[in-house]
Structure formats: structure tokens, C-alpha cells
Design an enzyme around this catalytic site. Structure first.
Site, PDB file in Angstrom:
ATOM      1  N   ALA A  70      -6.542 -18.637 -14.730  1.00  0.00           N
ATOM      2  CA  ALA A  70      -5.167 -18.160 -15.097  1.00  0.00           C
ATOM      3  C   ALA A  70      -4.333 -19.033 -14.057  1.00  0.00           C
ATOM      4  O   ALA A  70      -4.795 -19.424 -12.956  1.00  0.00           O
ATOM      5  CB  ALA A  70      -4.899 -16.819 -14.789  1.00  0.00           C
TER       6      ALA A  70
ATOM      7  N   THR B 178      -2.151 -18.295 -11.508  1.00  0.00           N
ATOM      8  CA  THR B 178      -1.780 -16.838 -11.107  1.00  0.00           C
ATOM      9  C   THR B 178      -0.805 -16.723  -9.758  1.00  0.00           C
ATOM     10  O   THR B 178      -0.425 -15.943  -9.287  1.00  0.00           O
ATOM     11  CB  THR B 178      -2.934 -16.212 -10.192  1.00  0.00           C
TER      12      THR B 178
ATOM     13  N   TYR C 298       5.344 -15.861 -15.119  1.00  0.00           N
ATOM     14  CA  TYR C 298       3.804 -15.382 -15.057  1.00  0.00           C
ATOM     15  C   TYR C 298       3.716 -14.460 -16.261  1.00  0.00           C
ATOM     16  O   TYR C 298       2.949 -14.515 -17.024  1.00  0.00           O
ATOM     17  CB  TYR C 298       3.592 -15.067 -13.755  1.00  0.00           C
TER      18      TYR C 298
HETATM   19  N1  LIG Z   1      -4.941 -11.358  -8.373  1.00  0.00           N
HETATM   20  C1  LIG Z   1      -4.113 -10.178  -9.195  1.00  0.00           C
HETATM   21  O1  LIG Z   1      -3.531  -9.311  -8.417  1.00  0.00           O
HETATM   22  C2  LIG Z   1      -4.129  -9.994 -10.715  1.00  0.00           C
HETATM   23  C3  LIG Z   1      -3.344  -9.003 -11.236  1.00  0.00           C
HETATM   24  C4  LIG Z   1      -3.316  -8.832 -12.486  1.00  0.00           C
HETATM   25  C5  LIG Z   1      -4.052  -9.638 -13.297  1.00  0.00           C
HETATM   26  N2  LIG Z   1      -4.705 -10.588 -12.888  1.00  0.00           N
HETATM   27  C6  LIG Z   1      -5.425 -11.594 -13.915  1.00  0.00           C
HETATM   28  O2  LIG Z   1      -6.674 -11.443 -13.639  1.00  0.00           O
HETATM   29  C7  LIG Z   1      -7.309 -12.703 -13.788  1.00  0.00           C
HETATM   30  C8  LIG Z   1      -8.218 -13.273 -12.543  1.00  0.00           C
HETATM   31  O3  LIG Z   1      -7.255 -13.314 -11.523  1.00  0.00           O
HETATM   32  P1  LIG Z   1      -7.781 -13.837 -10.096  1.00  0.00           P
HETATM   33  O4  LIG Z   1      -6.683 -12.951  -9.183  1.00  0.00           O
HETATM   34  O5  LIG Z   1      -9.253 -13.722 -10.122  1.00  0.00           O
HETATM   35  O6  LIG Z   1      -7.318 -15.170 -10.252  1.00  0.00           O
HETATM   36  P2  LIG Z   1      -7.625 -16.389  -9.059  1.00  0.00           P
HETATM   37  O7  LIG Z   1      -8.286 -15.967  -7.838  1.00  0.00           O
HETATM   38  O8  LIG Z   1      -6.333 -17.066  -8.927  1.00  0.00           O
HETATM   39  O9  LIG Z   1      -8.630 -17.430  -9.804  1.00  0.00           O
HETATM   40  C9  LIG Z   1      -7.948 -18.443 -10.836  1.00  0.00           C
HETATM   41  C10 LIG Z   1      -9.277 -19.342 -10.848  1.00  0.00           C
HETATM   42  O10 LIG Z   1      -8.709 -20.104 -12.241  1.00  0.00           O
HETATM   43  C11 LIG Z   1      -9.193 -21.490 -11.680  1.00  0.00           C
HETATM   44  N3  LIG Z   1      -7.903 -22.449 -12.231  1.00  0.00           N
HETATM   45  C12 LIG Z   1      -6.716 -22.342 -11.954  1.00  0.00           C
HETATM   46  N4  LIG Z   1      -6.112 -23.256 -12.266  1.00  0.00           N
HETATM   47  C13 LIG Z   1      -6.952 -24.281 -13.113  1.00  0.00           C
HETATM   48  C14 LIG Z   1      -6.872 -25.365 -13.623  1.00  0.00           C
HETATM   49  N5  LIG Z   1      -5.960 -26.018 -13.861  1.00  0.00           N
HETATM   50  N6  LIG Z   1      -8.401 -25.831 -14.311  1.00  0.00           N
HETATM   51  C15 LIG Z   1      -9.464 -25.069 -14.077  1.00  0.00           C
HETATM   52  N7  LIG Z   1      -9.373 -23.910 -13.390  1.00  0.00           N
HETATM   53  C16 LIG Z   1      -8.274 -23.587 -12.668  1.00  0.00           C
HETATM   54  C17 LIG Z   1      -9.313 -21.280 -10.355  1.00  0.00           C
HETATM   55  O11 LIG Z   1     -10.057 -22.248  -9.756  1.00  0.00           O
HETATM   56  P3  LIG Z   1      -9.767 -22.767  -8.356  1.00  0.00           P
HETATM   57  O12 LIG Z   1     -10.257 -21.956  -7.248  1.00  0.00           O
HETATM   58  O13 LIG Z   1     -10.503 -24.245  -8.135  1.00  0.00           O
HETATM   59  O14 LIG Z   1      -8.070 -23.259  -8.044  1.00  0.00           O
HETATM   60  C18 LIG Z   1      -9.917 -20.057 -10.156  1.00  0.00           C
HETATM   61  O15 LIG Z   1     -11.205 -20.052 -10.155  1.00  0.00           O
HETATM   62  C19 LIG Z   1      -6.419 -13.764 -14.420  1.00  0.00           C
HETATM   63  O16 LIG Z   1      -6.176 -13.691 -15.869  1.00  0.00           O
HETATM   64  C20 LIG Z   1      -5.158 -13.097 -13.594  1.00  0.00           C
HETATM   65  O17 LIG Z   1      -3.981 -13.174 -14.632  1.00  0.00           O
HETATM   66  C21 LIG Z   1      -4.767 -10.977 -11.565  1.00  0.00           C
END
Ligand SMILES: NC(=O)c1ccc[n+]([C@@H]2O[C@H](COP(=O)([O-])OP(=O)(O)OC[C@H]3O[C@@H](n4cnc5c(N)ncnc54)[C@H](OP(=O)(O)O)[C@@H]3O)[C@@H](O)[C@H]2O)c1
Length: 287
Positions: free
Chosen positions: A62, A64, A127
Site C-alpha cells: 500500500a 502508507t 490515504y
Molecule cells: N501501518 C499501520 O499502522 C497501518 C494501519 C492501518 C492499516 N494498515 C494497512 O495495512 C497494510 C500493511 O501496512 P504496513 O504498515 O505493513 O505497510 P508497510 O510496512 O509500509 O509496507 C508496505 C509494503 O508495500 C511495498 N510497496 C510500497 N510501494 C510499492 C510499490 N510502488 N511497488 C511495490 N511495492 C511497494 C513496500 O515495499 P518497500 O519496503 O520496498 O517500500 C512494503 O513491502 C496496508 O494495506 C496498510 O494500508 C497499516
């Protein structure tokens, strides 16, 4: 052996926790990073799903960066809206179940009781809006087996997050000011991963809210992290207006988990218990 593809499984905060949980549960896991597959190339995604014999495709990729999204709405939409749609189409063609993650930021935060899956979304940020659009694109596809999990306030091992950042800062500072008027549901990524598997085991479909039990303000979460980790740093509560951020955040986004509990029989453990496990045990990463 059951097989799964996890987009974001190599580097993402949640993706890595999912990869670990599924590997430990005996799944054959294909955890992908940016360099492994062009996820916007639909034929390539379909071919990969077929080649691996995957039964489930997890999308943890995503855009994020909540504040940066205000300046890059097109890129946020590409990842949060167009990608889920493309993956939904690929999942249908390849005959795999899609599990997709969304966010508490789809809500405006004006409610005073936990948000249920029946509550009307009303996002106030790029977002939140693009994540909601992603949900809606997927729902419109009417995919068999589609599971959308809204979660919030992630913390856990393997990638920087709010808790690890606070502890880093607390090493060198006597005092940290942290917002106390935004309240939500902290979620420990290994618990979120395990509970996702519980939903899959039950063949659950549709939208679920999933976090740890309980609620906290950012200030409370920071204060508990500092206390449990025994850092000597005072956590000072401040109002959001004293810490201006580009994107508007919901002041209250606690998630109601009752649908998850009704389907699985599981009540997620309290976030404080999960936080203690995180800080004491230092759960490992795959790589
Ligand atoms: N973090 C929170 O507090 C939170 C809260 C509510 C919901 N969520 C949801 O939970 C899910 C997981 O979140 P998370 O915090 O685990 O996310 P994250 O740690 O930011 O990881 C996002 C992943 O997406 C990859 N990515 C981003 N842009 C990309 C692109 N252009 N092409 C290919 N890969 C790409 C990143 O790769 P790189 O490492 O190479 O950048 C990473 O592996 C998401 O759907 C998010 O919206 C998260």
C-alpha cells in the site's frame, strides 16, 4: 502443502509477520518484494500465481505514508485503488482467494463508540480516501472468497513503526511530546497475522475489523512502550494542534472486533499484553 503469495512479504511490517506466521503454520510461502515481480503487470501476476499453485494471494502492499499522500494523490491512488482492482482481477482469473488489508482511516473519527463494519466510512485524507476506493473496487468485482481486513496502528518486529521510533527517540531525550487526543486500536502484527489465518480457516469473506483488544491514545501507547522497555524518558501529552500534520487523522478510530470474534470464537488479546511480548521477546524476522 498449501501455498500462498504475499505481496509486501519481504519488507512490509505486516507482510513480514504474515510470512513468518504462515511459514510456521506449514504453508509454502512466496514472500515478494519490489524486485521480484512487477505487481502492476497483470499477466505476470497471473502467471506467477499459476506457477506457484497459490491458493491465497495476500496484498499488504500500500501507499502508507499518510502525510506524503496529500502531495502525491495519484501515486497513492495507483497503489491503494488501482493495485487492489488489478489484483482482484488477477485473483479471479487464477482462481485464488484474495486477502486485502485496509485501514481505520476510512472513518472520520466523529463517533464515540467503536466502529463496526456497518458504520459508514467518511475518510478525511488522501490515504483514507484511496484505501476506501480500493475496498470498493474489490467489492464491485464480487469475487468469491474475498476477505478485506481493516486494521489500525500497527506495531511489531522487522520494520520501523511508531513503537520502535518512540523507543529510539527515548534513548537520547529526557522528554517526548506525544499527541493525546487521537484514540485508536493498537495492533501487534504477529497477532494480526495469526488472526488473519483464523479467519481464513473459517472460510470468512467480506469486511472484518481486526486489531488487538482495547484502545489507547498515541501518548498512552508511547508511555507504555517507554515504561515496559524501562527507558528514562518523560512522555508529555499534547493536543494535535500542537503537532500539526499535513493529513487529517480521525480523532477516534477504535475498531469494533465483534464480527471477527463471532466468526472465529477468538477475542484478540489486549494490546498491552501484546506490547509486552513484543518488547520482551523480540519476535524474529524471516531474513
Ligand atoms: N501501518 C499501520 O499502522 C497501518 C494501519 C492501518 C492499516 N494498515 C494497512 O495495512 C497494510 C500493511 O501496512 P504496513 O504498515 O505493513 O505497510 P508497510 O510496512 O509500509 O509496507 C508496505 C509494503 O508495500 C511495498 N510497496 C510500497 N510501494 C510499492 C510499490 N510502488 N511497488 C511495490 N511495492 C511497494 C513496500 O515495499 P518497500 O519496503 O520496498 O517500500 C512494503 O513491502 C496496508 O494495506 C496498510 O494500508 C497499516
Amino acid at each position: 502443502m498449501k501455498s500462498a503469495v504475499i505481496l509486501g512479504g519481504k519488507t512490509g511490517l505486516l507482510g513480514q509477520a504474515l510470512s513468518l506466521a504462515m511459514t510456521r503454520n506449514g504453508w509454502n510461502v512466496h514472500a515478494l518484494g519490489r524486485e521480484d515481480l512487477d505487481i502492476f503487470d497483470r499477466p505476470a501476476v497471473e502467471a506467477f500465481l499459476r506457477r506457484t499453485g497459490a491458493e491465497v494471494l495476500f496484498n499488504t502492499v500500500a501507499y502508507t505514508k499518510v502525510d506524503q499522500a496529500e502531495d502525491e494523490p495519484a501515486e497513492a491512488a495507483r497503489l491503494n485503488r488501482q493495485l487492489p482492482l488489478l489484483l482482484g482481477q488477477a485473483a479471479r482469473t487464477a482462481g485464488v482467494t484474495l486477502v486485502h488489508y485496509s485501514t481505520d482511516f476510512v472513518f472520520n473519527g466523529k463517533k464515540a463508540a467503536p466502529y463496526t463494519t456497518e458504520d459508514q466510512p467518511d475518510p478525511r485524507s488522501v490515504y483514507g480516501r484511496t484505501k476506501l476506493q480500493g475496498e470498493r473496487e474489490l467489492q464491485a468485482l464480487d469475487l468469491p472468497g474475498l476477505l478485506i481486513i481493516r486494521t489500525s496502528w500497527l506495531f511489531g518486529p522487522c520494520r520501523t513503526n511508531f513503537v520502535t521510533r518512540i523507543l529510539e527517540l527515548a534513548e537520547n531525550r529526557p522528554e517526548l511530546s506525544v499527541v493525546d487526543d487521537q484514540v485508536g486500536s493498537p495492533s501487534y502484527t504477529p497477532d494480526l497475522a495469526a488472526n488473519t489465518l483464523a479467519l481464513l480457516d473459517k472460510g470468512a469473506t467480506g469486511i472484518f475489523h481486526l486489531a488487538n483488544s482495547g484502545q489507547a491514545s498515541w501518548c498512552e501507547l508511547a508511555a507504555e512502550a517507554v515504561r515496559v522497555a524501562d527507558r528514562h524518558c518523560r512522555i508529555k501529552p499534547i493536543h494535535s494542534c500542537e503537532y500539526p500534520q499535513k493529513a487529517c487523522r480521525p480523532p477516534y478510530s477504535v475498531l469494533d472486533l465483534s464480527r471477527f470474534t463471532a466468526v472465529t470464537g477468538i477475542t484478540p488479546r489486549p494490546w498491552l499484553q501484546a506490547l509486552r511480548e513484543f518488547l520482551f521477546s523480540r519476535e524474529d524476522c524471516l531474513s
